[in-house]
Design an enzyme around this catalytic site. Structure first.
Site: not given
Length: 216
Positions: A185-186
């Site tokens: 996640g990013s």
């Protein structure tokens, strides 16, 4: 096809799932509970495999276009002052990746890598306004004769604890080839020259190495 960054984690996950299956099969007598645990372990393994998948992309390479560096949703399109490298106004386009997106980072343009730097930092949620300056991140600038210099910045999110950056100053970057990987996640920010024609809108879904973010 899976990304090399996931090989170790996939092997560990597979071993844990197999061990869990053996324990469940030998020590859990309730059929309904065994089924729940079996499916939970299988779902865990599928999530790991999905996260580290590395599908082949068939984007058309073009020095007049900027391809999306990652899969995800466009969450920012605005003119900003880029503080780290350019120290002037640029067009920022940001793509947010959920944990189920492909997390390979690809070069948005081809050319020469003229800047590459890692910054340790916090793990604010990726859409936080200060994430671009305070989170763990890497900054890469690629230069070519058409676009000049284009910066892309990998930004860790609340779940991401490791950013992998392959870009080294002096490398010859090939558009859409692997530039790095972000785990769990990013977000990736693109900083483009003012006057660049943006081909996406807010909330558009894009694919790394295929979707055209901008062009001259």
């Amino acid at each position: 096809m899976f990304h090399k960054e996931g090989f170790k984690i996939i092997l560990i996950a597979f071993a844990l799932v197999v061990a869990s299956f053996l324990v469940i099969d030998n020590f859990i007598s309730f059929v309904w509970l065994r089924n729940i645990l079996f499916f939970s372990c299988l779902a865990f393994l599928i999530l790991i495999l999905q996260f580290f998948r590395n599908p082949k992309r068939n984007g058309i390479l073009n020095d007049n276009q900027v391809l999306s560096p990652v899969d995800g949703k466009v969450v920012v399109i605005e003119e900003v002052f880029e503080k780290e490298y350019f120290k002037e106004k640029r067009l920022q386009v940001s793509v947010f990746m959920s944990p189920i997106n492909v997390h390979v980072t690809r070069y948005p343009i081809g050319g020469k890598v003229v800047f590459s730097k890692y910054h340790p930092g916090k793990f604010l949620v990726a859409w936080h306004p200060k994430a671009s300056e305070e989170n763990e991140r890497t900054t890469v600038v690629v230069e070519n004769e058409i676009f000049g210099k284009v910066l892309h910045r990998q930004i860790a999110g609340a779940l991401a604890k490791r950013i992998v950056n392959y870009a080294k100053v002096g490398d010859q970057a090939i558009q859409a080839s692997d530039s790095g990987f972000i785990k769990f996640g990013s977000r990736v920010d693109l900083f483009l020259p003012l006057g660049t024609k943006i081909n996406v809108n807010l909330n558009d879904k894009v694919k790394g190495g295929e979707s055209i973010i901008a062009e001259l």
